[in-house]
Structure formats: structure tokens, C-alpha cells
Design an enzyme around this catalytic site. Structure first.
Site, short mmCIF file in Angstrom:
data_model
loop_
_atom_site.label_atom_id
_atom_site.label_comp_id
_atom_site.label_asym_id
_atom_site.label_seq_id
_atom_site.Cartn_x
_atom_site.Cartn_y
_atom_site.Cartn_z
N ASN A 82 15.79 -21.59 25.99
CA ASN A 82 14.59 -21.90 25.19
C ASN A 82 13.99 -23.17 25.74
O ASN A 82 14.69 -24.18 25.87
CB ASN A 82 14.96 -22.16 23.73
CG ASN A 82 15.17 -20.87 22.95
OD1 ASN A 82 14.80 -19.79 23.42
ND2 ASN A 82 15.76 -20.98 21.78
N ARG B 33 17.27 -14.60 23.42
CA ARG B 33 18.15 -14.99 24.53
C ARG B 33 19.34 -14.04 24.69
O ARG B 33 19.61 -13.59 25.79
CB ARG B 33 18.59 -16.45 24.37
CG ARG B 33 17.45 -17.43 24.68
CD ARG B 33 17.85 -18.86 24.43
NE ARG B 33 18.24 -19.05 23.04
CZ ARG B 33 18.82 -20.15 22.58
NH1 ARG B 33 19.12 -21.14 23.41
NH2 ARG B 33 19.12 -20.26 21.31
#
Ligand code: ZN
Ligand code: ZN
Ligand code: FE
Length: 756
Positions: free
Chosen positions: A43, A25
């Protein structure tokens, strides 16, 4: 709404694979911001979800960067990109994870300390200097501490440690190496190390680790809690300390793994080629089996039976700090009582190990799922794994599986394998299931993986052996069950790993497996594909006396084979004791506790015992390991052998081979020569059998599997000779050829069978 000069658009991107807990990320966040893209990354379940908009040309760069240069620990398996209507985002963010329902999930693996964190703990005078639990987005514990997916701090063992303001700042700062590193912590807020005496009483010292190092240098044994469980450690250069550890652990001979300060220290003792160096320094940090140098100064007591040592490097900051003060080599063997699984919980470790260890060095970060070190080796430039553990498990392989299945493995070197959405996920090695504790652990790992991966097994696949606990456990489950023969599963493990769909000939040599005729198999020549095989040949049956005892006492195999030959003279056979052999002969005569066996493992045991190398074992496959070790590799000749044919196929005879060995022994020929001639003979007989079967079935592919192929001399000779006859030869690389690979083979075959 943001205005764009050039053509703009919006993409929805799903990325599947090992993409959580690896800094994906933050990587996406930085890449998007650099390219002035807007939207967010998150996520979802086990995947990374990106909603991104901006100029089309920048988006193309963005996707390219994700595919070509993802974070080092990421492993992209699948990426879906679709266009969507512009939404008008005005910045790029990381947003909270969310649940999903049904998609691909992968579990991040425990990863060895990275180079930047090494600098933080050894050189940089920051908050992490000498802190034993330092980690970042590129390193640290993962699978062993994960309780739930998506992978966030609150679903790991780190949830009980509240981040201090300084750590929180790093965690939230996109420019920090620890941005969204879930286990981030420091001496103020993170886990602490404690030194206890053998009864569990805390020893007050200025620095637990420095005191621990002092004790190790003095020759003490320490139970040290690492990532996946406890190790027993002692100074590997101190012969007395190693002997004490062996005697307390009741492990007189089994090779002990050695953790070395650094790669140079390993290279001082062992031969290290490029591939081996790469493996030993990898982020998976396995134990690598290495050949000792002639100048190796480490004591022989570490591995009596072999010229190899299992070596590994320190893989956590704590381990690095243990070596920071002059120690060079430490024994690092799993801490368990004989027959029990490795300890991983503080109180239980103290309860169980107080007689074994002198001290405990432990911490308060809970291990959710225990996991042993992985064991691997390099064979013809390629990695060949022996034990799937820390850094490798869960091992996810795309075999295009069409069903959700649970395969429950065998009994020793147990493990499970699950499938969903094309992928199989192989658990870590779960040891021998004989103790109730090991069985409990096995069930815990199975449930945990089913839960994390959200699998609803359509069928449970198990071994044919009715006595295996894994079989019994499968039969207790709801729904469909499928029993698969052990050696078929071995063969399937190798075929599926190499995506082999054509029919092949399987040479499956191992210790024990339950045969379709109820006899003990293990010297099998099979032919077929993942849907099923025919037994085209096997090592001729011999009645072996003693059942499970014969596995531990190779002399029983020797006497059983002698009895079958009608030659029971012990002349020249130093390893066999007349008193006990008489009892076994009487039992053979009366047929008491005798089992017809075609096991290649027992034949190796027999030869090892006849040569006086090993009549009783103290660890698995010891007799065969010694036999391989002593072989004089220069010798090219072999013994006569006979291959007969009957209605059941080919029978590889043992009579001629054993008779010739007895003659050589009585002539006073050396064990080194006889051992190598025996290896050559088995390879020759194997090749002749495979050539015959190949002609009969029109097959040119050969698959070698089963625990006997841990023997690299046998493996190498078999491959060379088969290739010399024009066969393409496959052997296990990613999965162990031993019973650790069974669950994967069971699953691959079951999925294929269920497809019809
Ligand atoms: Zn790091
Ligand atoms: Zn902190
Ligand atoms: Fe097996």
C-alpha cells in the site's frame, strides 16, 4: 536470478480507487503466486503498488484478473502499468506500507458483516463463535476507525488491541480469510462488550449480550454502541417501549428506523422488490424506505405520518447476536439529545443519555469519526439516496475536478465536499449545525478529511447565506473564497452527478435558501450550466411571517398566504386557531418579522395547515410528508393556476390555487382529493413554466432538485409530465436532492467557474 523458459518482463503497476482495507494485497499476492510471478505488493498512500516480474503471458493473465475479478469491496478507479528493467526477484511478497506524496487517495468504507463471518459467529465452533467483533478482509469497520492513511492496524482505533498469537497467525497466513485484515481480533485480544445501567455502573452478567436481549424483551431502552455511534434501541413490537423512547427523546412523530432480524422478517411487514432486497442486503447495509404491507403488524407509532418504514438489517456481529435469541424487530434510531449530534464516545454518551436510556451496551473500540446510518430508497428501479452515511461515505465521484477545493455545504443536513485529482469526496451527513457540539463535529470531520486526503484547498466554497455557520467558517479560512447561491448549488449537484454540460432548466424546489436579492428563495426555475444560471422564473413572492418559526409552524405560512389573498376568514379551517392567527395578521399588517419568500416548501406547509393536517411540526418537512401521504393517487385533475411574465421572468402564481383549495375545503371535499389535486397543479404549473423557458432558451434538458423532491409523488408527476413534453429529465440519485447534496454542487460549480 530466476530463469524463465519464455519471454519475461517486469511491470510496475499502480492501482487507485477503493483498494485498501478490502483484501486487495492478499488477492494480488495469491494471484501472483498462482501464476508463479515474483516481486511484491504494497500500500502506498491511498493506492496499491505492485512490482511484478515473470513470464509475459502470465503477467497478462495477472493484470486481466486484477481488472476483471478484484475483491468484492474493491472499486478500481484508475490503473497505471509501465514496463521496467528486470530486477531478479525470486518470490512474491507483501511488504509494509509506505507514504507517498501526491496521488489519488480513497478512504475505505465501513462494511457490513459478510456471510462467512456470519457463519463463524453463529455456526462454526471456532474462536469466533458468538464473538461480537468478528471481522475479516471482506467486512468490518473502516472509515469510522481510521486515523491515518495508509490503512494499517497501527493507524486505526485497533492499535490499542495487541493481537494474540492465534490472531497474529491468521493475520500473517496468506491462506487465511483474515490475512492482513487490519481489525482482526478475537475474544482473547479484541474489544469487549459491557452492559451498564443508566448511570454508567457496570452490570455483571455472564453474557452482556444475553442480558441485554433479556432487557430489550422486557421493554427496556438500550443505548447500543455500533460502528459509527450509538443507537437507541427498543423492541419495535412493544408499543409501550416505543412510546417511552419517543417521550424521553422528545421526538413525538419523526419516523423511527427499524432493524429487523433478517430479510424474511422485513418481507413480512413491507413490500420488497428485487432492487430493494439487493440494497437492504448489500455490504453497505443502509436504511431503506419501504412501503408497509396492508398486513403490517408493526405498531403505527413507529411512523405516524407515512405508509413507509425505514428498515435495515443487522450489520455487525453484535447486532446479529442481539437477534439470535428470538427478537424480530428493534427500533434503531440515532442516540442523541434533541438538537445534538449522535453520541459516539462512551463517557459522553453516559453523561448525556442517562435520562433517555435505561441501559448502555457498549464496547472499548474507539470510534474515531462518527457516522450515521445511510438512508436510501428505490424510485423507478433506481436507488435514490436521502442521507449519505455509513457504507457510502466518503462518497468519491470522478467529475474531472481541476482544483483542490473545500465546499462547506449549507446549514441543516450539513456536510462537506473536497476535491483533488479529478475526484470529489463527499462527507457523511453532519446534521443540523445549530448546536455547538454539531459544529465542532463538522469542523472535526472537515479537518480529518482534509488530512486523510492530503488536500490543500485553493478555495473555500460556501453558501450566500451570511448567517450560516458554514459561511462564517469559510470566511475565517485563509485564501480564496467563493460564494454560490443555494439553488444554483442544488442544480449543480444534479448536473454534475449526471455529467451534464449542456445548458439545462433547473426546477429547484425546497424550503429555504438565501436569494441573490436577499429574499428567501425556494420555488426556482433556473436556466444555465455549471458556470452559472439565470433565474428564469419563480413562485410568486409572498410575505411569510415568523422567520425560522414559520418553518416549524406551518399555520404561519397558511395565515400569511391567506393575508396575501385578502381572505382571512377561517371558516372551515379546523387547523387554524383564531387567537394566534389574529396576532400574526397584526404582525403582517405592521410588517413585523415578515420575509418575502418564493419557497415551495412554505406553500406545501400552507396547504397542509389549511387542510388541518399539520399546523406545528416536530421534525423537518413533517407537514409536506403528511400532505404527500394522504394524497389519493387516483385523482388526475388539478386546479387552475396562473403564470405571469414580468421583466424578471415567469411568476408562478399561488392565488388561484389557494382560492380553489379554500373553495374545495368549504364545500367539504376530502383532504385526500385536495392534496392530490394540489400535487397535480404544482406539477402542471412547473411543466408549463419549463416549456416556456425551454422555448425561450432552446433547452430540452430539465433538472429536478431541492428538498421538495424527496416527495416522490411530486417527483414522479413532474418527471412524467415533463417527459410527455419531450424533455429529458434528470434528478439526484447518488447525492441527496436535499441540502445533503449542496456541498457537492457547490464544489462542482466552483471548479467549473474557476476553470474560466
Ligand atoms: Zn467477514
Ligand atoms: Zn485474538
Ligand atoms: Fe436547499
Amino acid at each position: 536470478m530466476k530463469q524463465y523458459k519464455n519471454e519475461a518482463g517486469r511491470y510496475i503497476v499502480d492501482i487507485h480507487g477503493i483498494v485498501q482495507g478490502v483484501g486487495f494485497r492478499p488477492f494480488v499476492y495469491h494471484s501472483a503466486r498462482e501464476l508463479k510471478l515474483c516481486g511484491y505488493v504494497s500500500n502506498i498512500g491511498g493506492s496499491v503498488f505492485i512490482d511484478v516480474e515473470g513470464e509475459v503471458i502470465s503477467m497478462k493473465h495477472f493484470i486481466n484478473k486484477i481488472m476483471k475479478t478484484p475483491p468484492p469491496l474493491a472499486q478500481i478507479e484508475k490503473i497505471n502499468i509501465r514496463k521496467a528493467k528486470m530486477k531478479g526477484y525470486d518470490c512474491f511478497d507483501i511488504v509494509k506500507s509506505s507514504e507517498d506524496k501526491e496521488e489519488l487517495r480513497f478512504i475505505p468504507k465501513d462494511t457490513a458483516i459478510c456471510n462467512s463471518c456470519k457463519k463463524d459467529i453463529l455456526e462454526n465452533s471456532g474462536r469466533w463463535f458468538h464473538y461480537e467483533f468478528t471481522n475479516c478482509t471482506d467486512c468490518g469497520p473502516r472509515y469510522s476507525i481510521i486515523k491515518e492513511l495508509p490503512y494499517d492496524r497501527c493507524s486505526t482505533s485497533m492499535r490499542s488491541f495487541e493481537m494474540c498469537p492465534a490472531c497474529k497467525e491468521e493475520y500473517e497466513n496468506p491462506d487465511s480469510r483474515r490475512f492482513h485484515a487490519q481489525p482482526v481480533c478475537c475474544p482473547i485480544c479484541g474489544p469487549q462488550l459491557k452492559l451498564l445501567d443508566c448511570k454508567g455502573k457496570e452490570i455483571v452478567a455472564q453474557s452482556a449480550i444475553r442480558e441485554a436481549v433479556r432487557l430489550l424483551k422486557e421493554g427496556s431502552i438500550l443505548a447500543v454502541k455500533g460502528v459509527g455511534g450509538f443507537h437507541l434501541m427498543c423492541d419495535a413490537e412493544n408499543q409501550k417501549a416505543v412510546a417511552k423512547l419517543r417521550s424521553r427523546k422528545q421526538r413525538p412523530h419523526q419516523p423511527l428506523a427499524v432493524m429487523a432480524a433478517d430479510a424474511a422478517a422485513i418481507e413480512n411487514q413491507c413490500v420488497l422488490n428485487d432492487r430493494e432486497r439487493q440494497l437492504i442486503t448489500s455490504s453497505q447495509s443502509p436504511i431503506v424506505l419501504l412501503k408497509k404491507k396492508a398486513t403490517c403488524s408493526l405498531p403505527n407509532i413507529l411512523a405516524w405520518d407515512s405508509d413507509k418504514l425505514g428498515m435495515l438489517l443487522p450489520y455487525t456481529p453484535m447486532h446479529m447476536l442481539i437477534f439470535a435469541d428470538g427478537l424480530k424487530y428493534l427500533v434503531a434510531t440515532s442516540a442523541n439529545l434533541s438538537g445534538m449530534p449522535m453520541e459516539y464516545e462512551n463517557q459522553k454518551a453516559i453523561d448525556h443519555l442517562s435520562e433517555v436510556t435505561d441501559y448502555f451496551l457498549l464496547h472499548d473500540r474507539e470510534i474515531n469519526i462518527p457516522i450515521d446510518d445511510s438512508v436510501t430508497k428505490v424510485f423507478i428501479e433506481k436507488e435514490v439516496i436521502s442521507r449519505v452515511g455509513r457504507g457510502y461515505a466518503p462518497l468519491s465521484i470522478n467529475i474531472g475536478a481541476q482544483h483542490q477545493l473545500a465546499a462547506l455545504g449549507a446549514e441543516q443536513k450539513s456536510g462537506v465536499c473536497l476535491s483533488k485529482n479529478g475526484y470529489t469526496h463527499v462527507s457523511q451527513y453532519l446534521g443540523d449545525m445549530k448546536s455547538p457540539e454539531a459544529f465542532e463535529n463538522y469542523k472535526k470531520v472537515l479537518d480529518h478529511l482534509i488530512h486523510l486526503l492530503r488536500i490543500k484547498p485553493q478555495a473555500y466554497v460556501h453558501d450566500l447565506h451570511p448567517g450560516y455557520l458554514s459561511t462564517q467558517y469559510a470566511l475565517e479560512q485563509q485564501g480564496m473564497k467563493l460564494a454560490l447561491q443555494h439553488h444554483f448549488a442544488h442544480m449543480a449537484s444534479c448536473m454534475a452527478e449526471h455529467k451534464l454540460t449542456k445548458p439545462a432548466i433547473g426546477v429547484i424546489y425546497d424550503g429555504t435558501g438565501f436569494g441573490e436579492d436577499g429574499k428567501i428563495w425556494g420555488g426556482e426555475i433556473l436556466v444555465g450550466n455549471l458556470k452559472g444560471v439565470t433565474r428564469a422564473g419563480h413562485l410568486k413572492y409572498c410575505a411569510i411571517q415568523g422567520g425560522d418559526k414559520a418553518v416549524e409552524e406551518p399555520w404561519r405560512s397558511a395565515v400569511s398566504y391567506l393575508y396575501a389573498l385578502g381572505d382571512c376568514s377561517l371558516e372551515g379551517l379546523a387547523g387554524l386557531d383564531n387567537g394566534v392567527t389574529e396576532t400574526v395578521k397584526a404582525a403582517l399588517k405592521a410588517g413585523l418579522h415578515c420575509f418575502e419568500s418564493s419557497s415551495m416548501g412554505r406553500l406545501f406547509d400552507c396547504v397542509s395547515a389549511l387542510l388541518g393536517l399539520c399546523s406545528k411540526t416536530t421534525y423537518d418537512a413533517q407537514a409536506a410528508i403528511i400532505l404527500e401521504h394522504v394524497a389519493d393517487r387516483q385523482i388526475q385533475s388539478g386546479y387552475e393556476y396562473e403564470i405571469q411574465e414580468d421583466q424578471d421572468g415567469l411568476l408562478i402564481g399561488y392565488e388561484e390555487i389557494i382560492k380553489a383549495i379554500l373553495t374545495d375545503i368549504r364545500k367539504g371535499k376530502g383532504v385526500t382529493e385536495i392534496s392530490c389535486k394540489f400535487h397535480n397543479t404544482i406539477a402542471d404549473a412547473t411543466v408549463e413554466a419549463v416549456v416556456k423557458v425551454g422555448k425561450l432558451y432552446g433547452v430540452r434538458e430539465a433538472v429536478l432538485s431541492g428538498g421538495c423532491f424527496e416527495n416522490l409523488l411530486l417527483l414522479e408527476k413532474s418527471i412524467k409530465k415533463l417527459e410527455g413534453h419531450g424533455f429529458t429529465v434528470y434528478y439526484n440519485e447518488k447525492l441527496p436532492c436535499n441540502d445533503g447534496g449542496i456541498s457537492f454542487g457547490q464544489l462542482a460549480a466552483a471548479d467549473r467557474i474557476m476553470r474560466g
